[in-house]
Scaffold this active site. Structure first.
Site, mmCIF file in Angstrom:
data_model
loop_
_atom_site.group_PDB
_atom_site.id
_atom_site.type_symbol
_atom_site.label_atom_id
_atom_site.label_comp_id
_atom_site.label_asym_id
_atom_site.label_seq_id
_atom_site.Cartn_x
_atom_site.Cartn_y
_atom_site.Cartn_z
ATOM 1 N N ASP A 166 5.977 19.891 7.943
ATOM 2 C CA ASP A 166 6.977 20.956 7.799
ATOM 3 C C ASP A 166 8.193 20.520 6.989
ATOM 4 O O ASP A 166 8.756 21.319 6.224
ATOM 5 C CB ASP A 166 7.413 21.449 9.182
ATOM 6 C CG ASP A 166 7.893 20.310 10.073
ATOM 7 O OD1 ASP A 166 7.117 19.340 10.272
ATOM 8 O OD2 ASP A 166 9.040 20.343 10.541
ATOM 9 N N LYS A 181 0.845 -1.199 0.000
ATOM 10 C CA LYS A 181 0.000 0.000 0.000
ATOM 11 C C LYS A 181 0.883 1.252 0.000
ATOM 12 O O LYS A 181 0.666 2.177 -0.782
ATOM 13 C CB LYS A 181 -0.883 0.018 1.248
ATOM 14 C CG LYS A 181 -1.519 1.371 1.558
ATOM 15 C CD LYS A 181 -2.357 1.373 2.805
ATOM 16 C CE LYS A 181 -1.598 1.633 4.054
ATOM 17 N NZ LYS A 181 -1.272 3.023 4.355
ATOM 18 N N ASN A 182 1.914 1.243 0.849
ATOM 19 C CA ASN A 182 2.729 2.455 1.039
ATOM 20 C C ASN A 182 3.761 2.667 -0.049
ATOM 21 O O ASN A 182 4.525 3.626 0.002
ATOM 22 C CB ASN A 182 3.382 2.439 2.423
ATOM 23 C CG ASN A 182 2.358 2.679 3.513
ATOM 24 O OD1 ASN A 182 1.217 3.053 3.216
ATOM 25 N ND2 ASN A 182 2.730 2.446 4.743
ATOM 26 N N ARG A 235 -8.539 -0.307 4.912
ATOM 27 C CA ARG A 235 -7.627 0.663 4.287
ATOM 28 C C ARG A 235 -6.293 0.007 3.928
ATOM 29 O O ARG A 235 -5.601 0.452 3.027
ATOM 30 C CB ARG A 235 -7.366 1.826 5.260
ATOM 31 C CG ARG A 235 -8.542 2.737 5.479
ATOM 32 C CD ARG A 235 -8.106 3.970 6.224
ATOM 33 N NE ARG A 235 -6.907 4.517 5.590
ATOM 34 C CZ ARG A 235 -5.982 5.205 6.245
ATOM 35 N NH1 ARG A 235 -6.105 5.416 7.536
ATOM 36 N NH2 ARG A 235 -4.931 5.690 5.620
ATOM 37 N N CYS A 258 -3.859 12.728 12.979
ATOM 38 C CA CYS A 258 -4.682 11.512 12.890
ATOM 39 C C CYS A 258 -4.551 10.801 14.232
ATOM 40 O O CYS A 258 -3.912 11.282 15.158
ATOM 41 C CB CYS A 258 -4.215 10.628 11.734
ATOM 42 S SG CYS A 258 -2.702 9.771 12.082
ATOM 43 N N ASP A 260 5.129 0.355 11.881
ATOM 44 C CA ASP A 260 3.860 -0.211 11.404
ATOM 45 C C ASP A 260 3.689 -1.671 11.796
ATOM 46 O O ASP A 260 2.631 -2.253 11.523
ATOM 47 C CB ASP A 260 3.760 -0.085 9.884
ATOM 48 C CG ASP A 260 3.609 1.360 9.450
ATOM 49 O OD1 ASP A 260 3.721 1.624 8.244
ATOM 50 O OD2 ASP A 260 3.412 2.225 10.323
ATOM 51 N N ARG A 278 1.518 14.553 13.317
ATOM 52 C CA ARG A 278 2.007 14.309 11.943
ATOM 53 C C ARG A 278 2.068 15.577 11.099
ATOM 54 O O ARG A 278 1.380 15.726 10.090
ATOM 55 C CB ARG A 278 1.152 13.232 11.290
ATOM 56 C CG ARG A 278 1.196 11.934 12.086
ATOM 57 C CD ARG A 278 0.436 10.825 11.451
ATOM 58 N NE ARG A 278 1.162 10.280 10.309
ATOM 59 C CZ ARG A 278 0.666 9.281 9.564
ATOM 60 N NH1 ARG A 278 -0.513 8.782 9.833
ATOM 61 N NH2 ARG A 278 1.361 8.808 8.534
#
Ligand code: EPZ
Length: 420
Positions: free
Chosen positions: A126, A22-23, A399, A118, A307, A123
């Site tokens: 910058d 996914k990432n 997701r 979130c 993760d 998160r």
């Protein structure tokens, strides 16, 4: 909202095909904005986030031909019809920020909603914004939006990132491919998804060296062309299902994935007593004698992936002995702890560390998913627990995990989705 019911206590045995990452898919989809030619992506997982990113790209003007039953999507952006990434899409999926770099690089302007925080932390972005300013972009914030302009194009330079950020590295890498001259990204993230993005961009004509190290050098080119590219296997899904084998004392072959994607995670799992063997393009995982406690600290790649922290904690709740897990990446990534404790886990949190004392067994209970990876840690705990676990708010799961109940039931689990 859908719920999932798990009848635990089954030993999992069988095979699971690992989906594309996914990432990696999300930045690769954003990268298709960098060319007016067709880009075909293969091994794309059928996930809610992929659908959200597709919706955003269509709003920007991308023509999409999607066949997720074959895990394939084709993209073509001959021209932009909008340069705005609206709040209602960005708030659902933070990775929408990844269109910022490509829009600036190819079109010289972008208006992207600030992602906001979130469940797992504030998160901020910058590092993304300051890096784009280094490349010559004018960046202002107005009414919750990032207003970015580079009317004369971006100009390459050295960009030193003050902290390791995966998507900031990806945004700046994509922007630099069309900047004038050389860019060096210093203190770059080293995740496999960065290397995957760089390899895809190189196949589109970009000139990139050093992806996978902490310094990436890009020579800007006038334009990129189309390509067909296959997404790297999902290392987080790999680790998640490895733990499904370990926590049930099972024996699972994970198809089309590699130990190299999870170096630190796999060494921790082996220290805990799990056997992981690479057999060709498959990973064989088994834990015939249970697991004992090991200490974990999350770090940027090649360290232990944040993760996979919640999933490892689920395993440690039933280890022999005790384990200390320290989360160094996000400030609020222990929301799975109270839910695991409802199932009989013995966990105490001290700041950014959790002490887990192994118990002989967990007991099924109604629990609530709070974020993507916390929700799958509850699935793993439910697989091991005695009795029935009902997990609510499973939209979080959808997701990031393709057909998770189908994949686990094929190995002997008893998981049922309860549509409300
Ligand atoms: C990516 O998020 C992943 N998401 C996350 O996966 C993953 O947890 C994270 O990297 C860390 O590996 C995608 O790739 C789409 P970061 P990202 O920027 O890039 C701080 C999942 O479950 N930071 O590497 O947003 C930040 O607050 C998701 O699939 C700044 O302060 O994470 C965090 O503390 C969750 N300013 C740390 O850096 C910035 O400008 C690392 O964040 C950017 C980040």
């Amino acid at each position: 909202m859908d719920r999932i019911r798990i009848c635990g206590g089954k030993t999992l045995k069988g095979q699971i095909k690992i989906s594309g990452a996914k990432n990696s898919s999300l930045p690769l989809m954003a990268a298709t904005l960098l060319t007016d030619q067709t880009v075909g992506l293969e091994n794309v997982p059928a996930l809610a986030d992929i659908t959200s990113m597709s919706e955003l790209l269509v709003q920007l003007g991308t023509i999409i031909d999607s066949d997720l039953t074959q895990n394939k999507i084709q993209f073509k952006t001959p021209t932009l019809t909008s340069f705005i990434a609206p709040y209602d899409i960005v708030r659902k999926m933070r990775a929408s920020i990844l269109v910022l770099g490509p829009l600036l690089a190819r079109y010289g302007q972008a208006k992207v909603s600030l992602p906001g925080g979130c469940a797992i932390g504030t998160r901020p972005v910058d590092v993304h914004l300051n890096g784009l300013r280094d490349l010559g972009a004018e960046i202002d914030l107005c009414e919750g939006y990032i207003i970015a302009k580079a009317p004369k194009g971006l100009v390459g330079t050295d960009v030193t990132m003050p902290l390791v950020s995966v998507t900031a590295t990806e945004n700046l890498l994509m922007a630099a491919t069309l900047a004038k001259g050389q860019t060096r990204l210093i203190n770059a993230a080293r995740e496999p998804e960065i290397t995957d993005l760089a390899n895809c961009l190189i196949s589109m004509g970009a000139k990139i060296e050093g992806a996978g190290t902490d310094t990436i050098t890009i020579q800007g080119v006038p334009a990129l062309h189309g390509t067909t590219y296959s997404v790297v296997p999902d290392r987080i899904e790999t680790g998640t299902f490895a733990i499904a084998a370990a926590i049930t004392g099972g024996d699972i072959i994970l198809k089309d994935t590699s130990l190299e994607l999870i170096p630190s995670f796999s060494s921790h799992l082996q220290k805990a007593g799990t056997i992981l063997e690479q057999v060709g393009s498959d990973l064989h995982v088994r834990a015939p004698n249970g697991v004992h406690g090991v200490d974990v600290m999350t770090e940027p790649f090649p360290g232990f992936a944040t993760d996979l922290q919640a999933q490892m904690m689920a395993l440690m709740t039933v280890c022999q002995g005790a384990s200390m897990i320290t989360e160094t990446i996000f400030e609020n990534r222990f929301m799975h702890v109270p839910e695991l404790c409802r199932m009989g886990a013995n966990i105490t949190v001290h700041g950014s560390s959790a002490l887990i004392r192994g118990v002989s067994t967990l007991r099924g209970a109604p629990v609530m998913a709070t974020d993507l990876r916390a929700s799958v840690s509850l699935v793993l705990a439910g697989l091991a627990a005695e009795g029935e676990t009902i997990i609510s708010r499973v939209y979080h799961l959808d997701r990031g995990y393709e057909r998770i109940e189908e994949k686990l039931n094929a190995c002997g689990a008893s998981i049922e989705r309860l549509a409300d």
